[in-house]
Design a protein around this motif. Structure first.
Motif: not given
Lengths: 280, 318
Positions: B2-14, B40-47
């Motif tokens: 679930a979204l709320h099981d994720k770290q805030m930073r993961e949701v920031y990047a996503a 780093a991965l979500e934007i830096g690599v993927k975008r």
């Protein structure tokens, strides 16, 4: 196109306007405005791709005066180019004016970025040049920094940044007049070897007499349209140039005009017959 | 997951990734902390085309962002809150605020949350000094649902904005359908005995305290404040007028942040006693978050105690 004689006349007129505006305001940064007269005259008359009737035209070349206190010289040329009514020049530094001492893009048509806290406009110019690259636009971003401004660490952050991102569309001009508020730059905070520093940071570096308009025009025209290296033009200038009351003096940074006599001395210092002011 | 099981930073990047996909003008700027921020991965690599790593140059990053914004880009600049709000404050003030540039400044690791990075990396005044920049919006989300909605709002809104971002897992407060509104306080529990105002990282603890107090029969009007500026004074004043007892709680200095703001409003509009929970004229230090919260009186138990005392004092005076 204006002849070289026309440009010389225009430069003289700009000096008159700058001096008169500062006198009317009662104080102002006259030295670093007068030192840039020829640089701005050449940029606006010979080099920059602009449309004064459409200040926000997306295809225009940008100019960020990072040494924002040079506002009056920019206002003089912008008024002459028709960006705003010349009558505005009589309001410099009056409350509610569109022409504050330091350049402000929210108040003045033709001002591309707000500046005043030294070092910051240079970073903004880097961002504007990067934006052009990201959007595959061909305009160039010109930015003018002061030699004293190069004491700021932010200038050197920007120097690294522009070279790293290969911002060949960025042309920086350093108004190297050798003076800052507390004295000669060599005594307050040494900058030499200045051109070597910029070269070692990965910039393409040129030197020119900042008051020689044919030389300035020839240099700017010779710059590559597209390159990988940002360009630094070190313009050797004289602070307060063209007004013998202040020329070459440390005290020219910011003059206070507190009496009619002081006003007269500064106007007489221009050594020319009075110019018909466009705002009278 | 679930979204709320994720770290805030993961949701920031996503979320930033989604925003970039929807609008190529959105950019992610980092100052050598992309791994920490999660981009780093979500934007830096993927975008990569929308990713600008400025190196360890926070001041230049904010200036570059202002230049990008001048050209119509929508830069989100992230770094630790101490650097975003403290080191680059003059850039935030002049190049962003005064120049009116549409730059989003994200201060991660707010307040006590830097834990072992200690006092140099803890800055408690970010909400306070950012809210005195005219035109600057100042936000602090409490969970991933609010963060996501807030980021979407920020990308669509043309305003200089500062947002705190706790990077870890935050207890769930809201649901999938939550919609952030900067002009509204969010009432999490209702009551007539006491007004409790919380923001950001402290809201889950405040909610826990409010529920414990309700079980004792003390009705808490818990107002979560995701936007310190603009601030929904009307909702607050209605509540404070009813309860005549106000407690604030924040992961920051009470002098200029939420507590300071509430005191200003009360003093000017409706004099009401206010108990401010937060850091009081102290530097940070190393420690676990549990120990640090305990030291500064910010655990749910501390909040509960402070509310009991404040309500008791109000009852004595009445």
């Amino acid at each position: 196109m204006k002849t070289e004689d026309d440009l010389e006349r225009l430069a003289g007129e700009l000096r008159y306007i700058i001096t008169d505006c500062i006198c009317r305001a009662g104080s102002g940064h006259i030295g670093g405005a007068l030192s840039l007269v020829e640089v701005l005259t050449v940029l606006y008359e010979r080099i920059m791709n602009i449309d004064p009737a459409n200040p926000d035209w997306d295809g225009r070349d940008r100019l960020v005066i990072s040494k924002g206190h040079a506002g009056p010289v920019l206002y003089a040329i912008l008024a002459r180019k028709g960006y705003f009514p010349s009558q505005w020049l009589a309001t410099v530094n009056k409350i509610g004016t569109s022409l504050p001492s330091h350049t402000d893009c929210r108040r003045t048509p033709g001002v591309d970025m707000t500046t005043g806290s030294l070092g910051q406009g240079f970073s903004c110019a880097c961002g504007m040049a990067l934006a052009a690259r990201l959007s595959q636009k061909n305009h160039r971003v010109f930015t003018i920094i002061g030699d004293g401004e190069c004491d700021e660490g932010q200038i050197w952050e920007g120097a690294l940044f522009a070279a790293h991102f290969k911002l060949g569309n960025l042309v920086a001009i350093c108004d190297y007049n050798g003076l800052q508020i507390d004295g000669p730059t060599s005594q307050v905070m040494g900058l030499e070897p200045f051109t070597d520093k910029w070269r070692s940071f990965g910039w393409q570096v040129y030197e020119v007499d900042g008051h020689d308009m044919p030389a300035l025009a020839a240099l700017f025209k010779s710059l590559p349209e597209e390159g990988d290296k940002p360009v630094m033009v070190v313009a050797r200038t004289v602070k307060g140039k063209g007004n013998r009351e202040v020329e070459g003096q440390v005290s020219s940074h910011n003059v206070f005009v507190t009496s009619p006599e002081a006003y007269c001395r500064l106007i007489e210092g221009l050594g020319c017959t009075p110019v018909a002011l466009p705002y009278e | 997951m679930a979204l709320h099981d994720k770290q805030m930073r993961e949701v920031y990047a996503a979320t930033l990734g989604e925003l970039i996909d929807g609008n190529p003008a959105v950019l992610c700027l980092e100052a050598d902390l992309a791994k920490a921020t999660g981009t780093a991965l979500e934007i830096g690599v993927k975008r990569a085309a929308n990713f600008v790593n400025c190196g360890i140059q926070e001041a230049n990053m904010i200036g570059v962002a202002a230049g990008l914004a001048r050209e119509g880009k929508i830069p989100f600049c992230a770094t630790f809150a101490c650097f975003a709000a403290r080191r680059a404050y003059d850039q935030a003030f002049v190049s962003v605020g005064y120049a009116g540039m549409n730059v989003k400044i994200v201060g991660t690791d707010p307040g006590l949350t830097p834990e072992s990075n200690g006092g140099t990396h803890m800055f408690f005044g970010d909400l306070g000094i950012m809210r005195v920049i005219p035109g600057m919006k100042v936000f602090s989300p409490c969970d991933v649902y609010e963060l996501r909605s807030m980021l979407r709002y920020m990308a669509a809104d043309h305003s200089p904005t500062y947002m705190q971002l706790y990077r870890g897992i935050a207890p769930k407060v809201f649901d999938e359908d939550y919609a952030f509104d900067p002009d509204k306080l969010v009432r999490l529990t209702s009551g007539d005995d006491l007004t409790l105002v919380s923001t950001g990282y402290m809201t889950p603890a405040a909610l826990q305290a409010a529920r414990a107090l309700a079980a004792e029969g003390l009705g808490v009007d818990l107002l979560h404040c995701p936007s310190v500026k603009p601030f929904d004074a009307a909702t607050f004043l209605e509540s404070a007028g009813r309860t005549r007892c106000v407690v604030t709680v924040e992961n920051g200095d009470v002098a200029c942040g939420l507590g300071g703001l509430i005191c200003e409003i009360c003093a000017e509009s409706q004099p009401t006693p206010v108990t401010r929970l937060g850091i009081k004229d102290s530097f940070g230090e190393v420690g676990t978050i549990a120990d640090l919260l305990d030291k500064h009186g910010l655990t749910p138990e501390h909040i509960t105690d402070a509310c009991r005392i404040a309500a008791g004092r109000r009852n004595q005076e009445a």
